[in-house]
Design a protein around this motif. Structure first.
Motif, PDB file in Angstrom:
ATOM      1  N   ALA A  36      23.715  24.764  71.020  1.00 39.63           N
ATOM      2  CA  ALA A  36      24.406  23.519  71.337  1.00 39.63           C
ATOM      3  C   ALA A  36      23.724  22.872  72.533  1.00 39.63           C
ATOM      4  O   ALA A  36      23.070  23.548  73.331  1.00 39.63           O
ATOM      5  CB  ALA A  36      25.882  23.779  71.636  1.00 39.63           C
ATOM      6  N   VAL A  37      23.869  21.564  72.659  1.00 47.25           N
ATOM      7  CA  VAL A  37      23.371  20.817  73.815  1.00 47.25           C
ATOM      8  C   VAL A  37      24.561  20.177  74.505  1.00 47.25           C
ATOM      9  O   VAL A  37      25.369  19.490  73.856  1.00 47.25           O
ATOM     10  CB  VAL A  37      22.350  19.728  73.400  1.00 47.25           C
ATOM     11  CG1 VAL A  37      21.987  18.853  74.602  1.00 47.25           C
ATOM     12  CG2 VAL A  37      21.103  20.374  72.814  1.00 47.25           C
ATOM     13  N   VAL A  38      24.669  20.402  75.813  1.00 50.13           N
ATOM     14  CA  VAL A  38      25.756  19.823  76.603  1.00 50.13           C
ATOM     15  C   VAL A  38      25.166  18.753  77.510  1.00 50.13           C
ATOM     16  O   VAL A  38      24.303  19.040  78.345  1.00 50.13           O
ATOM     17  CB  VAL A  38      26.475  20.895  77.440  1.00 50.13           C
ATOM     18  CG1 VAL A  38      27.615  20.265  78.242  1.00 50.13           C
ATOM     19  CG2 VAL A  38      27.019  22.003  76.542  1.00 50.13           C
ATOM     20  N   GLY A  39      25.644  17.520  77.350  1.00 52.81           N
ATOM     21  CA  GLY A  39      25.128  16.397  78.130  1.00 52.81           C
ATOM     22  C   GLY A  39      24.207  15.556  77.285  1.00 52.81           C
ATOM     23  O   GLY A  39      23.129  16.011  76.902  1.00 52.81           O
ATOM     24  N   LEU A  40      24.623  14.319  76.964  1.00 52.83           N
ATOM     25  CA  LEU A  40      23.840  13.465  76.071  1.00 52.83           C
ATOM     26  C   LEU A  40      23.221  12.279  76.805  1.00 52.83           C
ATOM     27  O   LEU A  40      23.163  11.169  76.261  1.00 52.83           O
ATOM     28  CB  LEU A  40      24.694  12.971  74.912  1.00 52.83           C
ATOM     29  CG  LEU A  40      24.858  13.939  73.743  1.00 52.83           C
ATOM     30  CD1 LEU A  40      25.576  13.252  72.606  1.00 52.83           C
ATOM     31  CD2 LEU A  40      23.520  14.483  73.278  1.00 52.83           C
ATOM     32  N   PHE A  57      15.869  28.153  66.150  1.00 54.76           N
ATOM     33  CA  PHE A  57      17.123  27.588  66.649  1.00 54.76           C
ATOM     34  C   PHE A  57      17.810  26.812  65.532  1.00 54.76           C
ATOM     35  O   PHE A  57      17.154  26.197  64.690  1.00 54.76           O
ATOM     36  CB  PHE A  57      16.867  26.644  67.835  1.00 54.76           C
ATOM     37  CG  PHE A  57      16.385  27.338  69.078  1.00 54.76           C
ATOM     38  CD1 PHE A  57      17.281  27.796  70.030  1.00 54.76           C
ATOM     39  CD2 PHE A  57      15.027  27.544  69.286  1.00 54.76           C
ATOM     40  CE1 PHE A  57      16.833  28.438  71.180  1.00 54.76           C
ATOM     41  CE2 PHE A  57      14.569  28.183  70.426  1.00 54.76           C
ATOM     42  CZ  PHE A  57      15.470  28.635  71.378  1.00 54.76           C
ATOM     43  N   HIS A  58      19.121  26.845  65.550  1.00 59.02           N
ATOM     44  CA  HIS A  58      19.918  26.056  64.613  1.00 59.02           C
ATOM     45  C   HIS A  58      20.893  25.229  65.451  1.00 59.02           C
ATOM     46  O   HIS A  58      21.903  25.741  65.925  1.00 59.02           O
ATOM     47  CB  HIS A  58      20.675  26.967  63.649  1.00 59.02           C
ATOM     48  CG  HIS A  58      21.606  26.229  62.724  1.00 59.02           C
ATOM     49  ND1 HIS A  58      22.695  26.826  62.137  1.00 59.02           N
ATOM     50  CD2 HIS A  58      21.613  24.928  62.303  1.00 59.02           C
ATOM     51  CE1 HIS A  58      23.335  25.934  61.405  1.00 59.02           C
ATOM     52  NE2 HIS A  58      22.690  24.782  61.486  1.00 59.02           N
ATOM     53  N   LEU A  59      20.568  23.957  65.663  1.00 60.77           N
ATOM     54  CA  LEU A  59      21.413  23.081  66.471  1.00 60.77           C
ATOM     55  C   LEU A  59      22.692  22.772  65.708  1.00 60.77           C
ATOM     56  O   LEU A  59      22.671  22.156  64.645  1.00 60.77           O
ATOM     57  CB  LEU A  59      20.671  21.790  66.810  1.00 60.77           C
ATOM     58  CG  LEU A  59      21.395  20.815  67.743  1.00 60.77           C
ATOM     59  CD1 LEU A  59      21.730  21.481  69.072  1.00 60.77           C
ATOM     60  CD2 LEU A  59      20.556  19.565  67.962  1.00 60.77           C
ATOM     61  N   ARG A  60      23.823  23.202  66.278  1.00 62.03           N
ATOM     62  CA  ARG A  60      25.097  23.083  65.567  1.00 62.03           C
ATOM     63  C   ARG A  60      26.067  22.099  66.203  1.00 62.03           C
ATOM     64  O   ARG A  60      27.022  21.664  65.539  1.00 62.03           O
ATOM     65  CB  ARG A  60      25.767  24.454  65.463  1.00 62.03           C
ATOM     66  CG  ARG A  60      25.067  25.415  64.527  1.00 62.03           C
ATOM     67  CD  ARG A  60      25.853  26.716  64.384  1.00 62.03           C
ATOM     68  NE  ARG A  60      27.249  26.474  64.023  1.00 62.03           N
ATOM     69  CZ  ARG A  60      28.209  27.406  64.105  1.00 62.03           C
ATOM     70  NH1 ARG A  60      27.919  28.620  64.540  1.00 62.03           N
ATOM     71  NH2 ARG A  60      29.459  27.109  63.764  1.00 62.03           N
ATOM     72  N   ALA A  61      25.892  21.775  67.490  1.00 62.73           N
ATOM     73  CA  ALA A  61      26.884  20.907  68.122  1.00 62.73           C
ATOM     74  C   ALA A  61      26.314  20.235  69.365  1.00 62.73           C
ATOM     75  O   ALA A  61      25.383  20.736  69.998  1.00 62.73           O
ATOM     76  CB  ALA A  61      28.131  21.711  68.498  1.00 62.73           C
ATOM     77  N   LEU A  78      25.642  15.716  63.448  1.00 66.12           N
ATOM     78  CA  LEU A  78      26.155  16.836  64.246  1.00 66.12           C
ATOM     79  C   LEU A  78      27.498  16.483  64.858  1.00 66.12           C
ATOM     80  O   LEU A  78      27.740  15.332  65.234  1.00 66.12           O
ATOM     81  CB  LEU A  78      25.168  17.178  65.365  1.00 66.12           C
ATOM     82  CG  LEU A  78      23.829  17.754  64.925  1.00 66.12           C
ATOM     83  CD1 LEU A  78      22.844  17.706  66.096  1.00 66.12           C
ATOM     84  CD2 LEU A  78      23.996  19.186  64.441  1.00 66.12           C
ATOM     85  N   PRO A  79      28.392  17.461  64.989  1.00 66.45           N
ATOM     86  CA  PRO A  79      29.659  17.180  65.675  1.00 66.45           C
ATOM     87  C   PRO A  79      29.424  16.860  67.142  1.00 66.45           C
ATOM     88  O   PRO A  79      28.668  17.544  67.817  1.00 66.45           O
ATOM     89  CB  PRO A  79      30.448  18.492  65.508  1.00 66.45           C
ATOM     90  CG  PRO A  79      29.445  19.537  65.184  1.00 66.45           C
ATOM     91  CD  PRO A  79      28.315  18.842  64.484  1.00 66.45           C
ATOM     92  N   LEU A  80      30.062  15.779  67.618  1.00 66.55           N
ATOM     93  CA  LEU A  80      29.998  15.390  69.030  1.00 66.55           C
ATOM     94  C   LEU A  80      31.347  15.727  69.643  1.00 66.55           C
ATOM     95  O   LEU A  80      32.358  15.081  69.337  1.00 66.55           O
ATOM     96  CB  LEU A  80      29.682  13.897  69.165  1.00 66.55           C
ATOM     97  CG  LEU A  80      29.682  13.321  70.574  1.00 66.55           C
ATOM     98  CD1 LEU A  80      28.733  14.083  71.489  1.00 66.55           C
ATOM     99  CD2 LEU A  80      29.318  11.832  70.534  1.00 66.55           C
ATOM    100  N   LEU A  81      31.354  16.744  70.494  1.00 66.45           N
ATOM    101  CA  LEU A  81      32.601  17.311  71.008  1.00 66.45           C
ATOM    102  C   LEU A  81      32.848  16.858  72.444  1.00 66.45           C
ATOM    103  O   LEU A  81      31.914  16.721  73.229  1.00 66.45           O
ATOM    104  CB  LEU A  81      32.539  18.837  70.950  1.00 66.45           C
ATOM    105  CG  LEU A  81      32.098  19.429  69.594  1.00 66.45           C
ATOM    106  CD1 LEU A  81      31.896  20.929  69.699  1.00 66.45           C
ATOM    107  CD2 LEU A  81      33.127  19.091  68.524  1.00 66.45           C
ATOM    108  N   PRO A  82      34.130  16.666  72.828  1.00 67.90           N
ATOM    109  CA  PRO A  82      34.441  16.193  74.179  1.00 67.90           C
ATOM    110  C   PRO A  82      34.569  17.300  75.216  1.00 67.90           C
ATOM    111  O   PRO A  82      34.652  17.017  76.407  1.00 67.90           O
ATOM    112  CB  PRO A  82      35.784  15.483  73.988  1.00 67.90           C
ATOM    113  CG  PRO A  82      36.438  16.235  72.869  1.00 67.90           C
ATOM    114  CD  PRO A  82      35.314  16.649  71.947  1.00 67.90           C
ATOM    115  N   LEU A  87      33.763  23.959  71.301  1.00 70.00           N
ATOM    116  CA  LEU A  87      32.583  24.537  70.662  1.00 70.00           C
ATOM    117  C   LEU A  87      32.991  25.485  69.534  1.00 70.00           C
ATOM    118  O   LEU A  87      33.922  26.277  69.693  1.00 70.00           O
ATOM    119  CB  LEU A  87      31.747  25.311  71.680  1.00 70.00           C
ATOM    120  CG  LEU A  87      30.796  24.499  72.555  1.00 70.00           C
ATOM    121  CD1 LEU A  87      30.200  25.393  73.642  1.00 70.00           C
ATOM    122  CD2 LEU A  87      29.693  23.861  71.720  1.00 70.00           C
ATOM    123  N   PRO A  88      32.297  25.431  68.409  1.00 67.82           N
ATOM    124  CA  PRO A  88      32.623  26.346  67.315  1.00 67.82           C
ATOM    125  C   PRO A  88      32.258  27.780  67.690  1.00 67.82           C
ATOM    126  O   PRO A  88      31.399  28.004  68.548  1.00 67.82           O
ATOM    127  CB  PRO A  88      31.755  25.836  66.163  1.00 67.82           C
ATOM    128  CG  PRO A  88      30.618  25.145  66.828  1.00 67.82           C
ATOM    129  CD  PRO A  88      31.187  24.531  68.076  1.00 67.82           C
TER     130      PRO A  88
END
Length: 322
Positions: A36-40, A57-61, A78-82, A87-88
Motif C-alpha cells: 500500500a502507499v500512504v500519502g498521495l 509487489f502487488h499494489l492493493r491500496a 485501486l481503493p482510495l482509503l481515508p 487497510l485490507p
C-alpha cells in the motif's frame, strides 16, 4: 562545533510495548508483497505508478486522509482509503509518502500492524521520534527502510563504489585528508527557504557521503564552517577522518545535483542527474524497491536502513543548528 551521533537506544526514546502489535510473518522468496502507499502527494503518486508495474509487489491500496485527495487516472482502479484502519488484511509492506512531520506517527502505526515500511526521506524531523521508529521496528520484527534513492543512482555502479571507497581510505590516511574529499551541490527550482533545503536536499548528500565512503554511523561530525544565504546554504564538515562540503538551495537556476571528488591530483565531476537508468532500463526508484524487498527477505541490500535514515537526519540537523 563537534557532535557525536546519538545512540538509537537512548533512554529518552524508550517505547512501551504495544500489547496489540502484530508481528510480520516470514514470506516465501518468490511471493509478491501485498503493498500500500500512504500519502498521495507528488511523491506518493510517483511511487504508486512505479509499483503498479513492479514484479515482487502487488499494489492493493492507497491511503490519504485528505478530503481533497484524488488518485491519478491510472490508479483509479485501486481503493482510495481515508484511514490506516481501513487497510485490507494481508498488507505486508507499505510506502509512507506523507508530509515529513507525519512520517514517524504513520510508520509506527503501520509497523505495529506487522507491515514492513519504506519511509520517504527524511525518515523523521526529530531524532527522538526516529529512535522510537527504530525500536518499534525491532519490537515488531519488521523492516524499516528510508528512501535515500541516490544510493541507487546508476552512476554508482559496483566498480565506481569500490574505487571511491578505496580512494576515501587513502585520502583519510594521507596529508590530503586536510582538504575536502567530496563536494556536493544540489539545487531545486521549488520555492522555499534556504534552511528548508537541508532536510529536503542536503540530507541526500549527507547520506551519500557516509555511504560512499563507508563512514560508520557512530562517527562524530564537526561543523567547520557554515553560511546561510537567501536561497542557499553551504557547510564544510569533518565526518570521521574525511572532510566534505555541502551546498543546497532553491532558486530560478536549473535543478542540479553534482558531486566533485577531489582525490589527490585526480579530480572527477559526477553529474547525478544525467544518468537516470541502468543498461537494463531500471531506474533508481525501481532499484530502490528491489533493494527494499531484498532487505525484507534478509538479503544484502543498498537500501538505507532506519538507522541510516536517523543518522542522516541527525547530521543534517547538526549542520542546520550549528
Amino acid at each position: 562545533m563537534s557532535f557525536t551521533t546519538p545512540a538509537i537506544d537512548d533512554d529518552s526514546a524508550a517505547i512501551v510495548a504495544d500489547p496489540i502489535a502484530t508481528f510480520a510473518v516470514p514470506l516465501p522468496l518468490d511471493a509478491p508483497l501485498a503493498h500500500a502507499v500512504v500519502g498521495l502527494g507528488r511523491f506518493g503518486c510517483v511511487h504508486a505508478r512505479k509499483l503498479l508495474a513492479l514484479s515482487g509487489f502487488h499494489l492493493r491500496a492507497l491511503v490519504d486522509c485528505s478530503s481533497s485527495a484524488r488518485a491519478a487516472s491510472e490508479l483509479a482502479a485501486l481503493p482510495l482509503l481515508p484511514s490506516l484502519d481501513d487497510l485490507p488484511p494481508g498488507i505486508a509492506s507499505v510506502t509512507v509518502a506523507t508530509s515529513d512531520d507525519a512520517h514517524a506517527e504513520v510508520a509506527m502505526a503501520l509497523m505495529r500492524r506487522g507491515c514492513h515500511v519504506l519511509v520517504e526521506k527524511p525518515l523523521c524531523t526529530d531524532r527522538h521520534e526516529g529512535a522510537l521508529m527504530i525500536r518499534t521496528a525491532r519490537q515488531c520484527g519488521v523492516t524499516l527502510s528510508t528512501g535515500h534513492i541516490e544510493r541507487f543512482n546508476p552512476v554508482f555502479d559496483e566498480a565506481v563504489l569500490i574505487r571511491l571507497r578505496n580512494a576515501a581510505a587513502s585520502h583519510s590516511q594521507g596529508q590530503q585528508g586536510r582538504r575536502p574529499f567530496m563536494r556536493f551541490r544540489r539545487y531545486s527550482t521549488r520555492v522555499a527557504t534556504a534552511r528548508d533545503s537541508v532536510l529536503d536536499l542536503m540530507v541526500h548528500d549527507i547520506d551519500l557521503f557516509a555511504w560512499l565512503c563507508a563512514i560508520p554511523v557512530e562517527a562524530p561530525l564537526e561543523v567547520l564552517a557554515r553560511h546561510i544565504g537567501e536561497q542557499s546554504i553551504r557547510a564544510r564538515v569533518r565526518l570521521g577522518a574525511l572532510i566534505a562540503e555541502f551546498e543546497s538551495g532553491y532558486g530560478s537556476m536549473p535543478a542540479s545535483a553534482r558531486l566533485h571528488v577531489c582525490d589527490g591530483h585526480r579530480e572527477q565531476l559526477l553529474d547525478l542527474r544525467r544518468s537516470t537508468a541502468t543498461a537494463t532500463g531500471d531506474d533508481a526508484l525501481t532499484r530502490q524497491y528491489q533493494g527494499f524487498r531484498r532487505a525484507i527477505l534478509g538479503q544484502a541490500s543498498r537500501v538505507a536502513s532506519g538507522a541510516d535514515g536517523l543518522v542522516a537526519v541527525t547530521r543534517a540537523c547538526q549542520i542546520l543548528h550549528a
